[in-house]
Design a protein around this motif. Structure first.
Motif, PDB file in Angstrom:
ATOM      1  N   ASN A  98       0.801  -1.221   0.000  1.00  0.00           N
ATOM      2  CA  ASN A  98       0.000   0.000   0.000  1.00  0.00           C
ATOM      3  C   ASN A  98       0.833   1.270   0.000  1.00  0.00           C
ATOM      4  OD1 ASN A  98      -2.480  -1.339  -0.051  1.00  0.00           O
ATOM      5  ND2 ASN A  98      -2.594  -1.485   2.171  1.00  0.00           N
ATOM      6  N   HIS A  99       2.065   1.196   0.509  1.00  0.00           N
ATOM      7  CA  HIS A  99       2.921   2.388   0.586  1.00  0.00           C
ATOM      8  C   HIS A  99       3.708   2.613  -0.696  1.00  0.00           C
ATOM      9  CE1 HIS A  99       5.482  -1.004   1.570  1.00  0.00           C
ATOM     10  NE2 HIS A  99       6.548  -0.250   1.366  1.00  0.00           N
ATOM     11  N   LEU A 137      -0.356   5.919  -4.954  1.00  0.00           N
ATOM     12  CA  LEU A 137      -0.107   4.879  -3.961  1.00  0.00           C
ATOM     13  C   LEU A 137      -1.223   3.844  -4.008  1.00  0.00           C
ATOM     14  CD1 LEU A 137       1.067   6.919  -0.821  1.00  0.00           C
ATOM     15  CD2 LEU A 137       2.484   5.726  -2.495  1.00  0.00           C
TER      16      LEU A 137
END
Length: 213
Positions: A98-99, A137
């Motif tokens: 997710n980052h 992102l």
């Protein structure tokens, strides 16, 4: 590739009664020259079966062999090679980073084998209407957008069997048709097949065998 299931029963389900058509507790051979739908209600072990085939879990009685080698005898190094070149897996929980950006999620996968060019990856994103999101992102995408990215990612490696755990659960009918086309396209390109878990939907795939649990 042939995956042979011999009398497999998940340990958490050992006291359950299975229907006559269920493959649990029976002999079954899955051939990568073919494609399969795993059809059942929730809680019958669809995700469990896929995780067994991929070697993520081994809590079962019976045996599973890949090309006649018992899974439980396969070394860590051999598993790594199988998962890089012969088995690709789209998990139900997607497991994107997710980052990281959409693009980084995809190229991290692709860099392992250089299976696709950058332009080919961009073409897949464009088909899904996601090219404008390549720098975003992954954690900021909607669930449906994340599922499309995860589907592209699982196609960015060679495979003989493509394992798909409810891959269309969060996307609309238009994107399902795009996803089906990409899956068929990549199976043909890799001379492989897929095993797709579904809650009873056949999605009108052609030339597939249904497995019941």
């Amino acid at each position: 590739m042939k995956v042979t299931l011999q009398n497999i029963v998940p340990n958490p389900m050992k006291d359950e009664a299975f229907s006559a058509e269920s493959i649990w507790g029976k002999a079954c051979v899955l051939d990568s020259n073919l494609s399969y739908l795993i059809s059942s209600d929730s809680g019958k072990g669809k995700s469990t079966l896929l995780s067994y085939i991929y070697g993520l879990r081994a809590d079962y009685s019976g045996s599973i062999s890949i090309d006649e080698e018992n899974q439980k005898n396969i070394s860590i190094d051999s598993w790594s090679k199988l998962r890089t070149h012969k088995l690709s897996y789209l998990l139900q929980d997607l497991r994107l980073f997710n980052h990281l950006s959409v693009w980084d999620n995809l190229t991290l996968k692709n860099d392992l084998t250089s299976h696709k060019t950058a332009s080919q990856i961009e073409e897949m994103l464009e088909e899904f209407g996601m090219l404008s999101k390549k720098s975003q992102l992954a954690g900021k995408l909607s669930l449906g957008q994340q599922q499309r990215v995860a589907l592209i990612r699982c196609l960015l490696q060679p495979f003989e069997f493509l394992l798909l755990d409810e891959p269309f659960s969060n996307i609309d009918d238009t994107n399902i048709q795009i996803a089906k086309r990409l899956i068929d396209q990549e199976c043909k390109a890799n001379n492989g097949g897929f095993i797709l878990a579904t809650l009873g939907h056949d999605y009108e795939f052609k030339n597939v065998t249904t497995i019941f649990l």
